[in-house]
Scaffold this motif. Sequence first.
Motif, PDB file in Angstrom:
ATOM      1  N   THR A 222      22.944  47.041  54.018  1.00 39.66           N
ATOM      2  CA  THR A 222      23.524  48.077  54.885  1.00 39.66           C
ATOM      3  C   THR A 222      24.021  49.244  54.056  1.00 39.66           C
ATOM      4  O   THR A 222      23.774  50.410  54.389  1.00 39.66           O
ATOM      5  CB  THR A 222      24.668  47.491  55.728  1.00 39.66           C
ATOM      6  N   ALA A 223      24.725  48.928  52.980  1.00 45.20           N
ATOM      7  CA  ALA A 223      25.223  49.993  52.107  1.00 45.20           C
ATOM      8  C   ALA A 223      24.071  50.789  51.515  1.00 45.20           C
ATOM      9  O   ALA A 223      24.135  52.026  51.415  1.00 45.20           O
ATOM     10  CB  ALA A 223      26.082  49.401  50.999  1.00 45.20           C
ATOM     11  N   VAL A 224      23.001  50.130  51.129  1.00 45.86           N
ATOM     12  CA  VAL A 224      21.827  50.838  50.589  1.00 45.86           C
ATOM     13  C   VAL A 224      21.282  51.813  51.623  1.00 45.86           C
ATOM     14  O   VAL A 224      20.970  52.974  51.313  1.00 45.86           O
ATOM     15  CB  VAL A 224      20.749  49.831  50.155  1.00 45.86           C
ATOM     16  N   GLY A 225      21.162  51.358  52.868  1.00 46.68           N
ATOM     17  CA  GLY A 225      20.634  52.237  53.907  1.00 46.68           C
ATOM     18  C   GLY A 225      21.510  53.442  54.157  1.00 46.68           C
ATOM     19  O   GLY A 225      21.021  54.575  54.282  1.00 46.68           O
ATOM     20  N   LEU A 226      22.823  53.249  54.224  1.00 47.30           N
ATOM     21  CA  LEU A 226      23.740  54.362  54.480  1.00 47.30           C
ATOM     22  C   LEU A 226      23.785  55.318  53.294  1.00 47.30           C
ATOM     23  O   LEU A 226      23.819  56.544  53.478  1.00 47.30           O
ATOM     24  CB  LEU A 226      25.136  53.823  54.785  1.00 47.30           C
ATOM     25  N   HIS A 227      23.782  54.768  52.091  1.00 46.98           N
ATOM     26  CA  HIS A 227      23.810  55.643  50.916  1.00 46.98           C
ATOM     27  C   HIS A 227      22.479  56.376  50.750  1.00 46.98           C
ATOM     28  O   HIS A 227      22.452  57.513  50.272  1.00 46.98           O
ATOM     29  CB  HIS A 227      24.161  54.839  49.663  1.00 46.98           C
ATOM     30  N   ARG A 228      21.373  55.736  51.145  1.00 42.98           N
ATOM     31  CA  ARG A 228      20.106  56.462  51.112  1.00 42.98           C
ATOM     32  C   ARG A 228      20.152  57.645  52.073  1.00 42.98           C
ATOM     33  O   ARG A 228      19.674  58.739  51.751  1.00 42.98           O
ATOM     34  CB  ARG A 228      18.936  55.539  51.488  1.00 42.98           C
ATOM     35  N   LEU A 229      20.714  57.446  53.249  1.00 41.95           N
ATOM     36  CA  LEU A 229      20.813  58.542  54.205  1.00 41.95           C
ATOM     37  C   LEU A 229      21.674  59.670  53.641  1.00 41.95           C
ATOM     38  O   LEU A 229      21.325  60.855  53.758  1.00 41.95           O
ATOM     39  CB  LEU A 229      21.397  58.030  55.521  1.00 41.95           C
ATOM     40  N   ALA A 230      22.801  59.313  53.017  1.00 42.01           N
ATOM     41  CA  ALA A 230      23.649  60.336  52.396  1.00 42.01           C
ATOM     42  C   ALA A 230      22.900  61.069  51.290  1.00 42.01           C
ATOM     43  O   ALA A 230      23.022  62.293  51.131  1.00 42.01           O
ATOM     44  CB  ALA A 230      24.922  59.696  51.841  1.00 42.01           C
TER      45      ALA A 230
END
Length: 697
Positions: A222-230
Amino acid sequence: MPDDDPLDPEIRAERRWADACRASLARMREEVRTMRAAGVGEGDSFVDKYANHRLREFRTKLIEELSDPVGVPLFFGRLGYPTGEIYEGDTAGPPTRTPDADRVYVGRRGVRDEHDEPMVVDWRAALARAFYEASPADPMGAVARRRYGFDHAGRLTAYEDEPLTGPRGAAGTDLLAAEIERPRTGPMRDIVATIQPEQMRLVRAPLNRTLCVQGAPGTGKTAVGLHRLAYLLYTERDRLRKRGGVAVVGPNRAFLAYIGDVLPALGEVSVAQTTIDELTGAGRTVERTDDPAAARIKGDARMADVIRAHLWSRLNRPQETLEVRYQHRTWRLSADEVARELNTVHGRDLDYGAGQELLATRLAQLVLRRMEREGDPGTSATPRQLRTNGGIRRAVRQLWPTVNAARLVFDLLTNGSHLAAAADGILSTDEQAAILLSPRPRSVAATRWSSLDLALLDEAAALLERPAKLAHVVVDEAQDLSPTQLRAIARRLAGSATVLGDLAQATSPAAVRNWRTVLAHLDHQDGDVEELTKGYRVPAEVIDFAARLLPHIAPDLRGPVSYRRSADALTVTATAPAELTATVVDACRAALDRDGSVGVVAADDDVPPLCRALTEAGVAHEILGDGPASARLTVAPVSLAKGLEFDTVLVVEPATIASAEQRGLHRLYVALTRAVSHLHVVHAAPLPAPLADSMLV
C-alpha cells in the motif's frame, strides 16, 4: 548514535537547521498567500477572468501543499559529499560540482531559503536518489548517509551515520529498524524515511508502466502504491492533469480513512480517494450481500454481454410511414427508409444516448435532402430545426427509447423472461435463476442493491454515456475485485495503473484468481506483475504462524519472509467457552499497557457482544467505522480489517471466522496478519487444523 543530549553539539546544530527550515517553509507559504491576496500576475481584461481563476486555484493548492503538519519532521535524512561535490542524476558520469555545498538534506517536500537555494530536497527529486540507493559498492558520489530519530512531537532526538566509502562501509540500521517498529496510533503514516531499494524501484516506475504488485502482509505494498502516486505527481504533474487527474480506489471507507493522511503528509492534498462502490454506485449505497452463487455470476464479465443485449433489445423496428410536417407541408419517410437509418446508426460503435441523437440527425437530414430535391422553399430549414420537429422526436422516442441504467438492471434481475432473452447463449438457466431477486422488489426505488449490483449499474450507465477519464489510478486490495468491478475501473483509465493486493487475502466469491487475468480485465495485458515478499512491519513469529494457512488458501504463492523477529510477538490462549469474553476483556486491558494501537478482530456477528462486554468492563474502545480511529482500542469486524494495521492485535475465536463464509480461511489469514508488534489469539473452540499443531499456551 548520540541520544537526546541537549549538550551534544551535533544535535543542537541539527535542531537549529530544522528550525531554520521550518521558518523558511512558513516564509514560502506566506509569500504565496501575499501574492494571492494582491492578485500578482492577474490580468484586468474580461478574457483574463478564467486565467485569473486558475491562478488563484493554483496558489490556494500550493498553500495547502506548503503546510507544516504538527509532529511531522521536514527532513529525515542527509547525504554527505566531498566538499564542493553534489551528485545528481544517473549513476554514470561524474558528479555535478556546486561550491560550498557538501551536504544534502532529504525530506517530504522541498524547502528553499530567501535566495532560492535548497535547504531540503524533496525525496522524489533526482538528487535524493542516493539516499535510498547508494551503497558501498556504488556510493553514487556520496561519502556518508545520515538518518535521524524523532520523538512523537517530531523533535529531533538522535542521528546515525552510515559511511559509504572505505573497504565495505558500515551498515547503520538501528534508527531504520526503530522507525519501522515505532508504535503507532491512528491512521497510517508515510514510509518515506524507510523505503527500501526493492520498494523504491517500484515507486520510481515511469508513468507509462502499469504495475501489479503482489505483496504479502507487511511488505509495504500500500505504501509503495501511494508513494508511487506521489512520485508521479512530482515528475508528471502536468501530463496527469491534462489527461484527467488521478485517484485512489480502496475497498471501503474505513480503509481510506486509515490511509488518508499519507499523501497530504507528502504534500499531495487534492488526490481523489474513493471506494469501488462509490465509483460505481452513482450515489447509491450497498444494502445487502449476494450469496456466493449469485456473486460469482454477477461478477462475471459475461454479464456485460447480457446487459448489452438487453439494452439493444429496447430498439423497435419501424412499423409505419414517418410523417414530418414543416411549413404547411407534410414530408413522408417510408418504414424501409427509416429502418435503414436505424440500422446504420446501430451499426456504429456509439453510446446509446449518442446513437439516439445521431438517429434524430440522420432522419432530419433525410427530410432535408427530399426538400432540396423537390425544390421546396422549406430548404431554408436546418438539420437542427428539423431534428427538434415533433414528428421526428416522437419517432425517435418510439424507435430508440430513452433508457435508465437502474431500470435496465432492475428489469434483468427481476424479470425472468427479460433475463432469459438477454442471456440466451450466455448464461445457463441455473445461472439465470441464481441472480433473479426473490422476493421481487416493488420498484427500482425499493431495491436493496449489493456491491456487485452497483457494478452492473455502472456497466449499463457506461453504455448510455461514457464516464470521465483518469490518467492514473491506484487500486488497493484489488484481489477482491470481480471482473465487472475491474471493467468499471478500466472504463475510466486513460493511462496507467498501480494495482496492489495479495491473492492469499482474497475473500470475495467473485474475485479473480490471478493477476494476469486482473490486468486483462483492466485492458492492460502488458502490465508488469511484481512480487514483494520481504516483510518489514509484521514480526516473523506472526507471519510464520499465519503462513501455515497458505498451502490451503494460496498454494502457488511464496511465503513471506520477515525483516525482524521478536520473542514475545505471538501468544495463543485457549480458554473455556464460558470464559471467552472475560479472557478477551482481560487481554484488552493487558494490551493497553503496551505502547501503540490495539485492534480486536472478530467475526462480524461477534462484534456487538464483545463491545457490550468492553463497555460493561469500562474499557474505552470504538467500533471500526467510516472515520479515522480516535481511541487506542478498536474493535474491527473481520470483514473490514483488510489493509489495516495495529501494534497489538487480538484475534477472537479463529474457528468462527474460518467457518463464517466460503473463503473463511482467507479471511482468517487477513485477521492474523494485522499485527505490527504482537498478536494474541484467544479461542475456546479448537483452532482450525492448519494452526492447531503450532498452538502455544
